[in-house]
Design a protein around this motif. Structure first.
Motif, mmCIF file in Angstrom:
data_model
loop_
_atom_site.group_PDB
_atom_site.id
_atom_site.type_symbol
_atom_site.label_atom_id
_atom_site.label_comp_id
_atom_site.label_asym_id
_atom_site.label_seq_id
_atom_site.Cartn_x
_atom_site.Cartn_y
_atom_site.Cartn_z
ATOM 1 N N ASN A 6 -28.052 -17.504 -20.047
ATOM 2 C CA ASN A 6 -28.295 -18.117 -18.726
ATOM 3 C C ASN A 6 -29.358 -19.211 -18.781
ATOM 4 O O ASN A 6 -29.167 -20.302 -18.275
ATOM 5 C CB ASN A 6 -28.679 -17.082 -17.657
ATOM 6 N N PHE B 35 -25.960 -19.958 -15.635
ATOM 7 C CA PHE B 35 -25.387 -18.610 -15.477
ATOM 8 C C PHE B 35 -23.991 -18.484 -16.104
ATOM 9 O O PHE B 35 -23.092 -19.255 -15.787
ATOM 10 C CB PHE B 35 -25.323 -18.264 -13.984
ATOM 11 N N ASP B 36 -23.871 -17.525 -17.002
ATOM 12 C CA ASP B 36 -22.595 -17.191 -17.687
ATOM 13 C C ASP B 36 -22.058 -18.304 -18.591
ATOM 14 O O ASP B 36 -20.928 -18.188 -19.072
ATOM 15 C CB ASP B 36 -21.503 -16.778 -16.669
ATOM 16 N N HIS C 78 -17.693 -12.284 -21.363
ATOM 17 C CA HIS C 78 -18.118 -13.678 -21.176
ATOM 18 C C HIS C 78 -18.751 -14.158 -22.482
ATOM 19 O O HIS C 78 -19.249 -13.356 -23.273
ATOM 20 C CB HIS C 78 -19.093 -13.825 -19.997
ATOM 21 N N ASP D 277 -21.398 -16.206 -23.153
ATOM 22 C CA ASP D 277 -22.733 -16.820 -23.237
ATOM 23 C C ASP D 277 -23.683 -16.177 -24.243
ATOM 24 O O ASP D 277 -24.575 -16.862 -24.749
ATOM 25 C CB ASP D 277 -23.386 -16.981 -21.854
ATOM 26 N N ARG E 82 -24.813 -7.149 -12.387
ATOM 27 C CA ARG E 82 -23.706 -7.986 -11.895
ATOM 28 C C ARG E 82 -23.303 -7.552 -10.480
ATOM 29 O O ARG E 82 -22.918 -8.381 -9.659
ATOM 30 C CB ARG E 82 -22.518 -7.949 -12.856
ATOM 31 N N ARG F 8 -31.426 -10.487 -8.654
ATOM 32 C CA ARG F 8 -31.694 -9.453 -9.655
ATOM 33 C C ARG F 8 -33.170 -9.061 -9.683
ATOM 34 O O ARG F 8 -33.494 -7.867 -9.767
ATOM 35 C CB ARG F 8 -31.274 -9.977 -11.029
HETATM 36 N N1 HSE Z 1 -24.476 -14.088 -18.185
HETATM 37 C C1 HSE Z 1 -24.569 -12.657 -18.180
HETATM 38 C C2 HSE Z 1 -25.184 -12.213 -16.868
HETATM 39 C C3 HSE Z 1 -25.422 -12.226 -19.328
HETATM 40 O O1 HSE Z 1 -26.126 -12.857 -16.432
HETATM 41 O O2 HSE Z 1 -24.727 -11.237 -16.283
HETATM 42 C C4 HSE Z 1 -25.535 -10.731 -19.470
HETATM 43 O O3 HSE Z 1 -24.475 -10.192 -20.177
#
Ligand code: HSE
Length: 297
Positions: free
Chosen positions: A15, A20-21, A130, A132, A179, A226
């Motif tokens: 991120n 993000f992702d 994903h 990343d 998430r 978060r």
């Molecule tokens: N890009 C993901 C997230 C990373 O922020 O949920 C964690 O797996």
């Protein structure tokens, strides 16, 4: 293959604020593994995660290892896999991605490399959900990845030796929860905020421009949602921002901050003290980006 084979796989921070992702950076923190032909498949860990994995908890590493044999249409060959782990587990430092990449890479090497790096990236992304974290764990450096139907388009950038502080609080925080707390949609203003900043994070990291990084590492689509749920998270993030370019690492709960080398110890102690005041234990690491992904040693 009759001899022991050894590999290293890096931690990653996904991120990087607004990416993000899509973005992730390989770090100079490693799990080292050896693979030795054996009658059955076994896995033994020393270091981070040893308690969990040696008790027989399901692990992604042997799953990835077995998957690769199956995908290649080969009967699973036994192996004694031993890991010396530095990557903190459930920390937002890509320990799952490292396990998946190590399992796939290890099996591919044991089989004489039937699959390409790109094949490994696709399988790893399917397993992780994903790209990343898995992309920089595989390729090293900073990797920007996008999914285009079944394809993963990636670009990899070499990063100069910046100093990075990581503080991981000892709190329960699952990626699934991280998430689940995110909104289903974001406003146009927040999307615009992130798009331009994500592009500038790449430029700042490539040039080692800490001043620019500090200005543009701000996110509006995942961090705040978060941090509210991570005990001490918001206060620690605010504290980290005083020391440089700060972000929640991946889905958290670790906080990362790019800072001046001379300030790193102080920054780490300061962020740790924010958690400490709330009775939360922490682990701190001072490290740097690394431009190498998984490789044989
Ligand atoms: N890009 C993901 C997230 C990373 O922020 O949920 C964690 O797996």
């Amino acid at each position: 293959m009759s001899r022991m084979m050894k590999i290293r796989v890096p931690a990653t921070s996904a991120n990087l604020g607004p990416g993000f992702d899509c973005m992730g950076l390989a770090l100079d923190v490693w799990n080292e593994l050896s693979f030795e032909p054996a009658v059955k498949l076994s896995y033994h860990v020393t270091g981070e995660g040893a308690d969990k994995f040696n008790k027989g908890a399901k692990n992604l590493l042997t799953k990835a290892y077995s998957n690769l044999y199956e995908i290649c249409g080969k009967a699973l060959m036994g192996a004694s896999i031993r890991a010396r782990n530095e990557i903190l587990v459930s920390s937002g430092l890509g320990s799952s991605a490292a396990a998946i990449v190590a399992g796939l890479f290890g099996a591919n090497e044991m089989l004489g490399k039937p699959l390409t790096e790109n094949d490994l990236l696709k399988i790893a992304t399917e397993m992780e959900g994903h790209p990343d974290n898995v992309a920089p764990a595989l390729l090293g450096g900073l990797v920007v990845s996008v999914m285009n139907k079944d394809e993963i388009i990636t670009r990899r950038y070499e990063i100069p030796p910046l100093t990075l502080v990581i503080v991981k609080p000892d709190v329960e925080w699952l990626t699934k929860t991280a998430r689940a707390v995110l909104p289903k949609s974001v406003s146009r203003a927040d999307a615009v905020h992130n798009i331009g900043r994500a592009a500038l994070v790449v430029d700042a990291l490539c040039k080692g421009d800490l001043d620019l990084l500090q200005l543009v590492m701000e996110d509006r689509i995942h961090q705040t949602y978060r941090l509210r749920h991570i005990s001490g998270g918001m206060a620690a993030y605010k504290c980290a921002k005083k020391h440089g370019a700060a972000a929640l690492s991946g889905a958290g709960p670790s906080i990362i901050v790019f800072t001046q080398p001379s300030q790193a110890q102080y920054a780490m102690a300061d962020i740790q003290s924010v958690f400490g005041e709330r009775g939360i234990k922490t682990k701190g690491i001072i490290t740097c980006p690394n431009n190498k992904g998984v490789h044989r040693i």
